[in-house]
Design a protein around this motif. Structure first.
Motif, short mmCIF file in Angstrom:
data_model
loop_
_atom_site.label_atom_id
_atom_site.label_comp_id
_atom_site.label_asym_id
_atom_site.label_seq_id
_atom_site.Cartn_x
_atom_site.Cartn_y
_atom_site.Cartn_z
N LYS A 234 0.50 18.46 -13.65
CA LYS A 234 -0.78 18.56 -15.04
C LYS A 234 -0.12 16.97 -15.77
N ASP A 235 0.91 15.97 -14.78
CA ASP A 235 1.01 15.12 -15.54
C ASP A 235 0.72 13.99 -14.49
N ILE A 236 -0.47 14.46 -13.53
CA ILE A 236 -0.61 13.78 -12.20
C ILE A 236 -1.77 12.31 -12.86
N TYR A 237 -1.98 12.61 -13.40
CA TYR A 237 -2.86 11.24 -13.55
C TYR A 237 -1.59 10.23 -14.56
N GLN A 238 -1.01 10.89 -14.38
CA GLN A 238 0.43 9.61 -15.33
C GLN A 238 0.66 8.98 -14.23
N LYS A 239 1.12 9.48 -12.96
CA LYS A 239 2.33 9.23 -12.40
C LYS A 239 1.41 8.21 -11.46
#
Length: 317
Positions: A234-239
């Motif tokens: 779910k946090d792939i765009y943040q990572k």
């Protein structure tokens, strides 16, 4: 009596003179019939194969419902499957085991060169904007490749990739190998010589996840690949973030084996275009490859791929 005899000979001569013309006309008609749209291969069962842009098992499950939709359009049984890689599907079409291939551009160019396979359609997708692949409202017949890294990796540009580990696709993959590797070379970084280790993965989702899980430092993926793993990460765009985006790549093709007759080529093209416009059909092609529809295509649309293929040969010099 003499005049009557001369007339008789005159009629006979005219008849003989007309005979070659009549035979020539018949021969011409026969030739036209043999070169009609019915000449060539007519499938009794249509075999359709996809290349694994994401997990092969997941992709096949998504694509299987196309069997029923295509059967309804074409009136013959249809079998849908997923190949193990790009080369496998090209060879399967060349050996007449597969009738229709969802080929990325470089695989199409190879199939056309080796087996005279014919491109029918090109996919349309909504355009994307960086940095987080925001969807535009414009349908386009091209896409781009990007090089993903972790935001905390310290990798800021292409030269920082020297000595790093990169997740890639098969060497015939346009966005998973050729375009990013060639454009890196144009910026002075040779993926085969600058102490870079490549790790081949199957599917652009696996490329993105390998960087996310810190198994590799970077990945060559098509722009928008992060979206297909967002459910699991779910946090792939943040990572993850792209440090480089390539030029335009012609969209995926629907290609048929080279000996398929013109009548069936048209039927197949019409079937896919019609299915893409239905609610159920659109949902399938969108989930499989993010396709929104299909437009007619031609071989010259892929000359840019041939240019990049020549440049890719310089990687080993």
């Amino acid at each position: 009596m003499q005049l009557r005899g001369q007339a008789k000979h005159l009629v006979l001569g005219l008849a003989l003179l007309a005979l070659p013309l009549t035979l020539f006309g018949c021969g011409k008609t026969t030739s036209a019939t043999s070169s009609s749209s019915s000449a060539g291969y007519s499938p009794k069962q249509l075999t359709v194969e996809f290349v694994p842009s994401q997990n092969a098992g997941t992709l096949e499950a998504k694509a299987k419902p196309l069997e029923g939709l295509l059967k309804k359009q074409l009136g013959i049984p249809v079998k849908v499957s997923v190949s193990t890689d790009y080369n496998t599907i090209v060879e399967a079409m060349g050996s007449k085991k597969v009738d229709v291939g969802f080929l990325p551009p470089d695989a199409y160019v190879l199939a056309h060169k080796q087996y005279k396979d014919k491109v029918l359609l090109q996919a349309q997708r909504y355009g994307l904007k960086e940095p987080n692949d925001q969807t535009t409202k414009q349908l386009v017949n091209y896409y781009r490749s990007e090089i993903l890294v972790r935001k905390d990796s310290g990798i800021k540009n292409l030269k920082d990739l020297k000595g790093k580990k990169i997740a890639v696709q098969d060497t015939t993959s346009t966005s998973g190998w050729i375009f990013p590797a060639v454009e890196m070379l144009e910026h002075g970084v040779n993926i085969n010589k600058d102490h870079i280790k490549t790790v081949q993965v199957k599917g652009h989702d696996q490329g993105a996840l390998s960087v996310y899980n810190k198994n590799t430092d970077a990945a060559f993926v098509f722009q928008g690949a992060r979206a297909i793993v967002k459910k699991d990460a779910k946090d792939i765009y943040q990572k993850l973030t792209p440090i480089y985006t390539t030029g335009k790549i012609p969209n995926d093709t629907i290609t048929v084996r080279g000996d398929m007759n013109a009548k069936w080529q048209q039927k197949v093209a019409n079937a896919f275009k019609a299915i893409a416009k239905t609610k159920k059909g659109h949902a399938i092609i969108s989930s499989v490859y993010s396709h929104e529809g299909y437009v007619d295509s031609k071989d010259s649309n892929f000359d840019i791929i041939r240019q990049y293929d020549k440049k890719a040969a310089e990687l080993n010099k």
